[in-house]
Design a protein around this motif. Structure first.
Motif, PDB file in Angstrom:
ATOM      1  N   LYS A 108      30.159  43.768  33.602  1.00 50.68           N
ATOM      2  CA  LYS A 108      30.378  44.939  34.454  1.00 50.68           C
ATOM      3  C   LYS A 108      31.058  44.530  35.767  1.00 50.68           C
ATOM      4  N   ILE A 109      30.606  43.435  36.349  1.00 52.07           N
ATOM      5  CA  ILE A 109      31.198  42.945  37.605  1.00 52.07           C
ATOM      6  C   ILE A 109      32.657  42.576  37.377  1.00 52.07           C
ATOM      7  N   LEU A 110      32.942  41.864  36.292  1.00 50.28           N
ATOM      8  CA  LEU A 110      34.320  41.481  35.996  1.00 50.28           C
ATOM      9  C   LEU A 110      35.204  42.717  35.817  1.00 50.28           C
ATOM     10  N   THR A 111      34.692  43.712  35.114  1.00 44.34           N
ATOM     11  CA  THR A 111      35.453  44.936  34.889  1.00 44.34           C
ATOM     12  C   THR A 111      35.716  45.659  36.204  1.00 44.34           C
ATOM     13  N   GLU A 112      34.684  45.792  37.027  1.00 44.48           N
ATOM     14  CA  GLU A 112      34.825  46.469  38.319  1.00 44.48           C
ATOM     15  C   GLU A 112      35.837  45.762  39.215  1.00 44.48           C
ATOM     16  N   MET A 113      35.852  44.451  39.154  1.00 42.21           N
ATOM     17  CA  MET A 113      36.738  43.675  40.022  1.00 42.21           C
ATOM     18  C   MET A 113      38.103  43.409  39.381  1.00 42.21           C
ATOM     19  N   GLU A 114      38.294  43.950  38.184  1.00 43.73           N
ATOM     20  CA  GLU A 114      39.544  43.792  37.443  1.00 43.73           C
ATOM     21  C   GLU A 114      39.901  42.322  37.213  1.00 43.73           C
ATOM     22  N   ILE A 115      38.890  41.554  36.830  1.00 48.45           N
ATOM     23  CA  ILE A 115      39.071  40.150  36.462  1.00 48.45           C
ATOM     24  C   ILE A 115      38.959  40.088  34.948  1.00 48.45           C
ATOM     25  N   THR A 116      39.950  39.486  34.307  1.00 49.54           N
ATOM     26  CA  THR A 116      39.928  39.440  32.849  1.00 49.54           C
ATOM     27  C   THR A 116      38.746  38.614  32.352  1.00 49.54           C
ATOM     28  N   GLU A 117      38.280  38.967  31.169  1.00 48.93           N
ATOM     29  CA  GLU A 117      37.110  38.311  30.580  1.00 48.93           C
ATOM     30  C   GLU A 117      37.339  36.818  30.340  1.00 48.93           C
ATOM     31  N   SER A 118      38.578  36.445  30.101  1.00 46.65           N
ATOM     32  CA  SER A 118      38.881  35.051  29.782  1.00 46.65           C
ATOM     33  C   SER A 118      39.190  34.201  31.016  1.00 46.65           C
ATOM     34  N   ARG A 119      39.131  34.772  32.209  1.00 50.17           N
ATOM     35  CA  ARG A 119      39.480  34.034  33.436  1.00 50.17           C
ATOM     36  C   ARG A 119      38.526  32.868  33.639  1.00 50.17           C
ATOM     37  N   ARG A 120      39.084  31.729  33.984  1.00 49.12           N
ATOM     38  CA  ARG A 120      38.294  30.523  34.281  1.00 49.12           C
ATOM     39  C   ARG A 120      38.082  30.419  35.788  1.00 49.12           C
ATOM     40  N   VAL A 121      37.101  29.649  36.194  1.00 47.50           N
ATOM     41  CA  VAL A 121      36.782  29.483  37.615  1.00 47.50           C
ATOM     42  C   VAL A 121      38.015  29.012  38.381  1.00 47.50           C
ATOM     43  N   ARG A 122      38.766  28.055  37.820  1.00 49.83           N
ATOM     44  CA  ARG A 122      39.937  27.530  38.527  1.00 49.83           C
ATOM     45  C   ARG A 122      41.030  28.573  38.678  1.00 49.83           C
ATOM     46  N   GLY A 123      41.015  29.629  37.870  1.00 50.23           N
ATOM     47  CA  GLY A 123      42.044  30.650  37.910  1.00 50.23           C
ATOM     48  C   GLY A 123      41.779  31.767  38.904  1.00 50.23           C
ATOM     49  N   LEU A 124      40.632  31.719  39.572  1.00 45.51           N
ATOM     50  CA  LEU A 124      40.324  32.751  40.558  1.00 45.51           C
ATOM     51  C   LEU A 124      41.097  32.509  41.842  1.00 45.51           C
ATOM     52  N   GLY A 125      41.602  33.587  42.427  1.00 43.55           N
ATOM     53  CA  GLY A 125      42.268  33.496  43.724  1.00 43.55           C
ATOM     54  C   GLY A 125      41.237  33.451  44.837  1.00 43.55           C
ATOM     55  N   VAL A 126      41.689  33.147  46.026  1.00 41.06           N
ATOM     56  CA  VAL A 126      40.797  33.044  47.187  1.00 41.06           C
ATOM     57  C   VAL A 126      40.091  34.374  47.431  1.00 41.06           C
ATOM     58  N   GLN A 127      40.844  35.471  47.385  1.00 35.40           N
ATOM     59  CA  GLN A 127      40.234  36.780  47.622  1.00 35.40           C
ATOM     60  C   GLN A 127      39.253  37.149  46.513  1.00 35.40           C
ATOM     61  N   GLN A 128      39.574  36.826  45.274  1.00 34.97           N
ATOM     62  CA  GLN A 128      38.654  37.103  44.173  1.00 34.97           C
ATOM     63  C   GLN A 128      37.349  36.338  44.371  1.00 34.97           C
ATOM     64  N   ARG A 129      37.440  35.101  44.799  1.00 33.56           N
ATOM     65  CA  ARG A 129      36.226  34.305  45.043  1.00 33.56           C
ATOM     66  C   ARG A 129      35.381  34.942  46.139  1.00 33.56           C
ATOM     67  N   GLU A 130      36.033  35.331  47.233  1.00 28.08           N
ATOM     68  CA  GLU A 130      35.311  35.936  48.352  1.00 28.08           C
ATOM     69  C   GLU A 130      34.661  37.253  47.933  1.00 28.08           C
ATOM     70  N   HIS A 131      35.376  38.080  47.177  1.00 24.34           N
ATOM     71  CA  HIS A 131      34.814  39.348  46.715  1.00 24.34           C
ATOM     72  C   HIS A 131      33.637  39.114  45.770  1.00 24.34           C
ATOM     73  N   LEU A 132      33.753  38.116  44.903  1.00 21.85           N
ATOM     74  CA  LEU A 132      32.629  37.790  44.006  1.00 21.85           C
ATOM     75  C   LEU A 132      31.417  37.330  44.809  1.00 21.85           C
ATOM     76  N   LEU A 133      31.652  36.490  45.819  1.00 24.78           N
ATOM     77  CA  LEU A 133      30.549  36.011  46.645  1.00 24.78           C
ATOM     78  C   LEU A 133      29.871  37.176  47.350  1.00 24.78           C
ATOM     79  N   GLU A 134      30.663  38.107  47.892  1.00 28.23           N
ATOM     80  CA  GLU A 134      30.100  39.281  48.563  1.00 28.23           C
ATOM     81  C   GLU A 134      29.298  40.121  47.580  1.00 28.23           C
ATOM     82  N   ARG A 135      29.787  40.229  46.365  1.00 33.87           N
ATOM     83  CA  ARG A 135      29.170  41.092  45.356  1.00 33.87           C
ATOM     84  C   ARG A 135      27.846  40.530  44.834  1.00 33.87           C
ATOM     85  N   VAL A 136      27.758  39.224  44.657  1.00 33.02           N
ATOM     86  CA  VAL A 136      26.572  38.656  44.000  1.00 33.02           C
ATOM     87  C   VAL A 136      25.628  37.900  44.925  1.00 33.02           C
TER      88      VAL A 136
END
Length: 105
Positions: A73-101
């Motif tokens: 659900k978090i991945l869908t809400e943040m529009e991150i593909t299911e197959s995305r790897r940790v190294r493939g996250l952008g800086v903003q995606q990381r920050e948004h994930l940290l804020e979210r969880v």
């Protein structure tokens, strides 16, 4: 693409050992996340190649109070593909994930 070159028994054993070590490292990281011994911020700041190759979905699912369904659900809400790897996250995606969880408090 062509087939992979055949490996000698020694090369095959080395590759299997390397894969087993990577799986063990990822399992230990997920367990540490689950028990609060490691934070998501620490994972993102780390430089472990095997953890950086871990799917974000699996990483999120190992956090306390977040299972497979909530991670998806978090991945869908943040529009991150299911197959995305940790190294493939952008800086903003990381920050948004940290804020979210990250627990507030």
């Amino acid at each position: 693409m062509g087939a992979l070159p055949p490996l000698s028994p020694e090369q095959r054993r080395a590759a299997l050992d390397k894969a087993a070590a990577a799986r063990k490292e990822r399992a230990e990281a997920k367990d540490a996340l689950k028990h609060g011994l490691l934070s998501l911020r620490e994972v993102f700041a780390g430089d472990s190649g095997s953890i950086r190759r871990m799917p974000v979905r699996a990483l999120l699912a190992s956090l306390p109070e977040i299972g497979k369904a909530k991670a998806q659900k978090i991945l869908t809400e943040m529009e991150i593909t299911e197959s995305r790897r940790v190294r493939g996250l952008g800086v903003q995606q990381r920050e948004h994930l940290l804020e979210r969880v990250t627990p507030k408090g």
